[in-house]
Write a protein that holds these residues in place. Structure first.
Motif, PDB file in Angstrom:
ATOM      1  N   VAL A 101     -30.427   5.161  86.490  1.00 37.99           N
ATOM      2  CA  VAL A 101     -30.594   6.519  87.006  1.00 37.99           C
ATOM      3  C   VAL A 101     -29.985   7.525  86.029  1.00 37.99           C
ATOM      4  CG1 VAL A 101     -29.923   8.104  88.856  1.00 37.99           C
ATOM      5  CG2 VAL A 101     -30.662   5.783  89.409  1.00 37.99           C
ATOM      6  N   GLN A 102     -28.779   7.233  85.541  1.00 39.92           N
ATOM      7  CA  GLN A 102     -28.147   8.135  84.582  1.00 39.92           C
ATOM      8  C   GLN A 102     -28.985   8.270  83.314  1.00 39.92           C
ATOM      9  OE1 GLN A 102     -23.920   7.941  83.822  1.00 39.92           O
ATOM     10  NE2 GLN A 102     -23.633   6.651  85.634  1.00 39.92           N
ATOM     11  N   GLU A 103     -29.528   7.156  82.841  1.00 39.62           N
ATOM     12  CA  GLU A 103     -30.338   7.207  81.617  1.00 39.62           C
ATOM     13  C   GLU A 103     -31.599   8.032  81.830  1.00 39.62           C
ATOM     14  OE1 GLU A 103     -32.318   4.280  78.239  1.00 39.62           O
ATOM     15  OE2 GLU A 103     -31.476   3.399  80.050  1.00 39.62           O
ATOM     16  N   ARG A 104     -32.260   7.865  82.983  1.00 39.38           N
ATOM     17  CA  ARG A 104     -33.464   8.638  83.283  1.00 39.38           C
ATOM     18  C   ARG A 104     -33.142  10.130  83.347  1.00 39.38           C
ATOM     19  NH1 ARG A 104     -34.940  10.995  87.644  1.00 39.38           N
ATOM     20  NH2 ARG A 104     -33.552   9.796  88.978  1.00 39.38           N
ATOM     21  N   ILE A 105     -32.056  10.471  84.019  1.00 42.26           N
ATOM     22  CA  ILE A 105     -31.657  11.879  84.119  1.00 42.26           C
ATOM     23  C   ILE A 105     -31.343  12.431  82.731  1.00 42.26           C
ATOM     24  CG2 ILE A 105     -29.851  13.431  84.973  1.00 42.26           C
ATOM     25  CD1 ILE A 105     -29.710  11.617  87.475  1.00 42.26           C
ATOM     26  N   PHE A 106     -30.646  11.633  81.915  1.00 37.80           N
ATOM     27  CA  PHE A 106     -30.319  12.080  80.563  1.00 37.80           C
ATOM     28  C   PHE A 106     -31.585  12.311  79.753  1.00 37.80           C
ATOM     29  CE2 PHE A 106     -29.395  11.406  76.095  1.00 37.80           C
ATOM     30  CZ  PHE A 106     -28.326  12.269  75.905  1.00 37.80           C
ATOM     31  N   GLN A 107     -32.526  11.365  79.801  1.00 40.58           N
ATOM     32  CA  GLN A 107     -33.758  11.498  79.015  1.00 40.58           C
ATOM     33  C   GLN A 107     -34.565  12.721  79.436  1.00 40.58           C
ATOM     34  OE1 GLN A 107     -34.378   9.778  76.367  1.00 40.58           O
ATOM     35  NE2 GLN A 107     -32.708   8.343  76.635  1.00 40.58           N
ATOM     36  N   GLU A 108     -34.560  13.042  80.718  1.00 41.33           N
ATOM     37  CA  GLU A 108     -35.375  14.153  81.218  1.00 41.33           C
ATOM     38  C   GLU A 108     -34.677  15.512  81.131  1.00 41.33           C
ATOM     39  OE1 GLU A 108     -36.752  13.332  85.177  1.00 41.33           O
ATOM     40  OE2 GLU A 108     -37.603  11.397  84.610  1.00 41.33           O
ATOM     41  N   HIS A 109     -33.334  15.528  81.273  1.00 48.55           N
ATOM     42  CA  HIS A 109     -32.664  16.821  81.475  1.00 48.55           C
ATOM     43  C   HIS A 109     -31.453  17.096  80.590  1.00 48.55           C
ATOM     44  CE1 HIS A 109     -35.100  17.300  85.070  1.00 48.55           C
ATOM     45  NE2 HIS A 109     -34.712  16.113  85.467  1.00 48.55           N
ATOM     46  N   ALA A 110     -31.097  16.208  79.678  1.00 48.44           N
ATOM     47  CA  ALA A 110     -29.876  16.416  78.892  1.00 48.44           C
ATOM     48  C   ALA A 110     -29.924  17.728  78.119  1.00 48.44           C
ATOM     49  CB  ALA A 110     -29.668  15.253  77.929  1.00 48.44           C
ATOM     50  N   TYR A 111     -28.806  18.378  78.064  1.00 53.89           N
ATOM     51  CA  TYR A 111     -28.610  19.632  77.333  1.00 53.89           C
ATOM     52  C   TYR A 111     -29.551  20.727  77.832  1.00 53.89           C
ATOM     53  CZ  TYR A 111     -25.919  16.395  74.618  1.00 53.89           C
ATOM     54  OH  TYR A 111     -25.021  15.420  74.258  1.00 53.89           O
ATOM     55  N   SER A 112     -29.589  20.841  79.159  1.00 54.82           N
ATOM     56  CA  SER A 112     -30.371  21.901  79.786  1.00 54.82           C
ATOM     57  C   SER A 112     -29.707  22.308  81.104  1.00 54.82           C
ATOM     58  CB  SER A 112     -31.810  21.428  80.036  1.00 54.82           C
ATOM     59  OG  SER A 112     -31.839  20.383  80.989  1.00 54.82           O
ATOM     60  N   TRP A 113     -30.177  23.429  81.649  1.00 57.95           N
ATOM     61  CA  TRP A 113     -29.664  23.932  82.923  1.00 57.95           C
ATOM     62  C   TRP A 113     -30.397  23.235  84.054  1.00 57.95           C
ATOM     63  CZ3 TRP A 113     -25.463  26.877  83.265  1.00 57.95           C
ATOM     64  CH2 TRP A 113     -25.038  27.531  82.112  1.00 57.95           C
ATOM     65  N   VAL A 114     -29.631  22.705  85.021  1.00 50.18           N
ATOM     66  CA  VAL A 114     -30.218  21.951  86.122  1.00 50.18           C
ATOM     67  C   VAL A 114     -29.516  22.270  87.443  1.00 50.18           C
ATOM     68  CG1 VAL A 114     -30.973  20.008  84.683  1.00 50.18           C
ATOM     69  CG2 VAL A 114     -28.706  19.968  85.731  1.00 50.18           C
ATOM     70  N   SER A 115     -30.175  21.868  88.517  1.00 49.60           N
ATOM     71  CA  SER A 115     -29.591  21.871  89.856  1.00 49.60           C
ATOM     72  C   SER A 115     -29.455  20.409  90.256  1.00 49.60           C
ATOM     73  CB  SER A 115     -30.520  22.608  90.827  1.00 49.60           C
ATOM     74  OG  SER A 115     -30.046  22.467  92.148  1.00 49.60           O
ATOM     75  N   VAL A 116     -28.257  20.013  90.700  1.00 54.83           N
ATOM     76  CA  VAL A 116     -27.989  18.620  91.050  1.00 54.83           C
ATOM     77  C   VAL A 116     -27.568  18.541  92.510  1.00 54.83           C
ATOM     78  CG1 VAL A 116     -26.554  16.595  90.567  1.00 54.83           C
ATOM     79  CG2 VAL A 116     -27.243  18.098  88.705  1.00 54.83           C
ATOM     80  N   ILE A 117     -28.163  17.579  93.227  1.00 53.60           N
ATOM     81  CA  ILE A 117     -27.746  17.271  94.596  1.00 53.60           C
ATOM     82  C   ILE A 117     -27.222  15.843  94.588  1.00 53.60           C
ATOM     83  CG2 ILE A 117     -28.473  16.904  96.982  1.00 53.60           C
ATOM     84  CD1 ILE A 117     -30.591  19.049  96.578  1.00 53.60           C
ATOM     85  N   GLY A 118     -26.036  15.655  95.142  1.00 52.51           N
ATOM     86  CA  GLY A 118     -25.429  14.334  95.229  1.00 52.51           C
ATOM     87  C   GLY A 118     -24.169  14.402  96.068  1.00 52.51           C
ATOM     88  N   THR A 119     -23.529  13.261  96.257  1.00 57.57           N
ATOM     89  CA  THR A 119     -22.302  13.193  97.045  1.00 57.57           C
ATOM     90  C   THR A 119     -21.107  13.483  96.138  1.00 57.57           C
ATOM     91  OG1 THR A 119     -23.286  11.533  98.479  1.00 57.57           O
ATOM     92  CG2 THR A 119     -20.897  11.740  98.553  1.00 57.57           C
ATOM     93  N   PHE A 120     -20.313  14.460  96.524  1.00 61.48           N
ATOM     94  CA  PHE A 120     -19.159  14.856  95.722  1.00 61.48           C
ATOM     95  C   PHE A 120     -17.934  14.057  96.142  1.00 61.48           C
ATOM     96  CE2 PHE A 120     -15.356  17.456  95.022  1.00 61.48           C
ATOM     97  CZ  PHE A 120     -15.460  17.662  93.659  1.00 61.48           C
ATOM     98  N   ARG A 121     -17.152  13.660  95.149  1.00 60.48           N
ATOM     99  CA  ARG A 121     -15.874  12.995  95.395  1.00 60.48           C
ATOM    100  C   ARG A 121     -14.812  13.665  94.532  1.00 60.48           C
ATOM    101  NH1 ARG A 121     -18.385   7.899  96.288  1.00 60.48           N
ATOM    102  NH2 ARG A 121     -19.123   8.003  98.418  1.00 60.48           N
ATOM    103  N   ALA A 122     -13.775  14.147  95.181  1.00 57.01           N
ATOM    104  CA  ALA A 122     -12.649  14.716  94.439  1.00 57.01           C
ATOM    105  C   ALA A 122     -11.891  13.570  93.789  1.00 57.01           C
ATOM    106  CB  ALA A 122     -11.743  15.504  95.385  1.00 57.01           C
TER     107      ALA A 122
END
Length: 168
Positions: A101-122
């Protein structure tokens, strides 16, 4: 006639005050229920996370930023300028999830402005450089580009209107 104007003005003022109070109440109830599902993700800013990261711990959040690799970590930054300057204190969130998943996101969106939805953990403070991160955002991740889908034609210096008074 004056009494009608006074009564109408008072009614209008009361209506305006009631309307101003309603969003504050709606915002408070939204804050309690947001983040339960991806469809109801809390929209969060980096500033809100910096002031109260533990308040969003375990919730689904939606946050916008600049996606890049910084200090060997896959991170979402609050700004491209902070990323390029190497600023990391309270400006970055680490992206976590399965490597595919990380690799796919990197290939599609690296070094660009994005909106991310996910579970946050402090993150717990451990005395390492990773303490500079605001936290981590975990899969399932939904990433969407924020840029325009078409290339914007930029003007060249030749397109600039020159004021002949500047030449003198």
């Amino acid at each position: 006639m004056k009494q009608i104007v006074v009564v109408a003005s008072a009614a209008f003022l009361a209506f305006q005050l009631a309307a101003c109070q309603m969003p504050a109440e709606d915002h408070a109830s939204h804050r309690v229920s947001c983040g339960e599902t991806a469809q109801n993700a809390c929209r969060v800013t980096f500033r809100a996370l910096a002031s109260d990261a533990s308040g969003f711990n375990g919730r689904m959040i939606r946050i916008e930023g600049y996606l890049a690799v910084s200090r060997d970590l896959f991170v979402l930054n609050s700004s491209k300028e902070f990323y390029e300057a190497g600023v990391t204190d309270e400006t970055s969130i680490r992206i976590r999830g399965p490597m595919g998943v990380q690799e796919r996101i990197f290939q599609e969106h690296a070094y660009s402005w994005v909106s991310v939805i996910g579970t946050f953990r402090a993150r717990e403070k451990t005395g390492t450089t990773e303490d500079l991160l605001l936290g981590e955002i975990f899969a399932p991740l939904e990433v969407r580009p924020l840029g325009l889908p078409v290339e914007v034609k930029r003007q060249t210096f030749g397109d600039v209107l020159l004021d002949l008074e500047d030449i003198k």
